[in-house]
Design an enzyme around this catalytic site. Structure first.
Site, PDB file in Angstrom:
ATOM      1  CD  GLU A 100      35.876  30.246  43.983  1.00  0.00           C
ATOM      2  OE1 GLU A 100      35.207  29.767  43.061  1.00  0.00           O
ATOM      3  OE2 GLU A 100      35.781  31.428  44.371  1.00  0.00           O
ATOM      4  CG  ASP A 104      41.782  37.276  41.803  1.00  0.00           C
ATOM      5  OD1 ASP A 104      43.018  37.271  41.738  1.00  0.00           O
ATOM      6  OD2 ASP A 104      41.090  38.148  41.248  1.00  0.00           O
ATOM      7  CE  LYS A 132      44.696  34.626  39.145  1.00  0.00           C
ATOM      8  NZ  LYS A 132      44.075  35.700  38.333  1.00  0.00           N
TER       9      LYS A 132
HETATM   10  P1  IMP Z   1      37.626  36.770  44.133  1.00  0.00           P
HETATM   11  O1  IMP Z   1      36.352  37.153  44.802  1.00  0.00           O
HETATM   12  O2  IMP Z   1      38.403  37.995  43.670  1.00  0.00           O
HETATM   13  O3  IMP Z   1      38.505  35.828  44.897  1.00  0.00           O
HETATM   14  O4  IMP Z   1      37.166  36.144  42.786  1.00  0.00           O
HETATM   15  C1  IMP Z   1      37.232  34.850  42.461  1.00  0.00           C
HETATM   16  C2  IMP Z   1      36.620  34.666  41.095  1.00  0.00           C
HETATM   17  O5  IMP Z   1      37.171  35.575  40.121  1.00  0.00           O
HETATM   18  C3  IMP Z   1      36.965  33.295  40.606  1.00  0.00           C
HETATM   19  O6  IMP Z   1      36.023  32.358  41.061  1.00  0.00           O
HETATM   20  C4  IMP Z   1      36.949  33.483  39.103  1.00  0.00           C
HETATM   21  O7  IMP Z   1      35.630  33.311  38.619  1.00  0.00           O
HETATM   22  C5  IMP Z   1      37.367  34.931  38.886  1.00  0.00           C
HETATM   23  N1  IMP Z   1      38.790  34.997  38.518  1.00  0.00           N
HETATM   24  C6  IMP Z   1      39.816  35.358  39.301  1.00  0.00           C
HETATM   25  N2  IMP Z   1      40.993  35.258  38.650  1.00  0.00           N
HETATM   26  C7  IMP Z   1      40.689  34.802  37.410  1.00  0.00           C
HETATM   27  C8  IMP Z   1      41.495  34.450  36.248  1.00  0.00           C
HETATM   28  O8  IMP Z   1      42.732  34.520  36.228  1.00  0.00           O
HETATM   29  N3  IMP Z   1      40.803  33.991  35.169  1.00  0.00           N
HETATM   30  C9  IMP Z   1      39.445  33.876  35.148  1.00  0.00           C
HETATM   31  N4  IMP Z   1      38.666  34.162  36.196  1.00  0.00           N
HETATM   32  C10 IMP Z   1      39.279  34.626  37.322  1.00  0.00           C
END
Ligand code: IMP
Length: 183
Positions: A100, A104, A132
Site C-alpha cells: 500500500e 491514512d 499517518k
Molecule cells: P485510507 O482508507 O484513508 O487509509 O486511505 C488510503 C488512501 O488514501 C491511500 O492509499 C491514498 O491513495 C489516499 N491518500 C491518503 N493520504 C494521502 C496523501 O497525503 N496524498 C495522496 N493520497 C493520499
C-alpha cells in the site's frame, strides 16, 4: 481553476531507496522458503513502490493488483470501500504480501485485508510505504512501514494530488501559494 502550489521535499529518493532495501531484507526473512509470494499492489498509488520493492526481493514472486476506492463524507465516520478492480489470480493457500502507498484513516487497508483473508491465504502480511497514525479511524496496522509521517498531504513516488505529481522521484508535501489559509 486549481489553486497554485509548490511541493516541499519531505523524503528524498535516496532515503526511499535505502528504506526499501531494509524493508526487503525483513520481508525476505519472513517469506524465505515460500513457493511463490503473491505481491498485491493497491492501485494506483503503490505502482512505483511495488516496482522498486519487488526488485529488491530475491524470492519467487507473482505480481497482482487490486484497486479499491473509498467514499467518505465529513458527517460520517464510517467509509464504504469499493473494489474497482479485483485480483486476476487465486490466493487461497498462497503467501500474500499487500503493498500500500499510505495508510491514512485505515479504512482501505482494513477492508482489503479482510477481503483477502476471506480467500484463505496461507499467510498474509502488509507493507505500507507511508503511515499517518494521527489520522487513523479504524484499528489496522501494517506489518512493515517505510516512514511514519505527520498529517500532511503528500505527493510523488506514485502518489498523486488530483492525478498529478505521481512521477516525482521523491515524496513531498503540498503547500499552496495563494492567499487562502486552508490546504
Ligand atoms: P485510507 O482508507 O484513508 O487509509 O486511505 C488510503 C488512501 O488514501 C491511500 O492509499 C491514498 O491513495 C489516499 N491518500 C491518503 N493520504 C494521502 C496523501 O497525503 N496524498 C495522496 N493520497 C493520499
Amino acid at each position: 481553476m486549481s489553486r497554485p502550489y509548490v511541493i516541499d521535499e519531505l523524503i528524498s529518493a535516496k532515503s526511499i531507496a535505502a528504506r526499501i532495501e531494509a524493508l526487503a531484507r525483513e520481508i525476505k526473512t519472513k517469506f524465505r522458503g515460500t513457493d511463490k509470494l503473491v505481491v498485491v499492489g493497491l492501485l494506483r498509488g503503490s505502482f512505483v513502490f511495488i516496482a522498486d520493492l519487488v526488485r529488491e526481493l530475491d524470492l519467487p514472486v507473482e505480481v497482482d493488483f487490486l484497486e479499491a476506492s473509498s467514499y467518505g463524507n465529513s458527517t460520517e465516520s464510517s467509509r464504504e470501500v469499493r473494489i474497482l478492480k479485483d485480483l486476476r489470480g487465486e490466493i487461497g493457500g498462497r503467501d500474500v504480501l499487500v503493498v500500500e502507498d499510505i495508510v491514512d484513516t485505515g479504512h482501505t487497508l482494513k477492508h482489503v485485508i479482510s477481503l483477502l483473508n476471506s480467500r484463505e491465504p496461507a499467510r498474509l502480511a502488509c507493507c505500507a510505504l507511508l503511515d499517518k497514525p494521527s489520522r487513523r479511524e479504524v484499528d489496522v496496522k501494517a506489518d512493515w512501514i517505510g516512514f511514519e509521517i505527520p498529517d500532511e498531504f503528500v505527493v510523488g513516488y506514485g502518489i498523486d494530488f488530483a492525478q498529478r505529481n505521481r512521477n516525482l522521484p521523491f515524496i513531498g508535501t503540498v503547500r499552496f501559494t495563494d492567499t487562502q489559509d486552508e490546504t
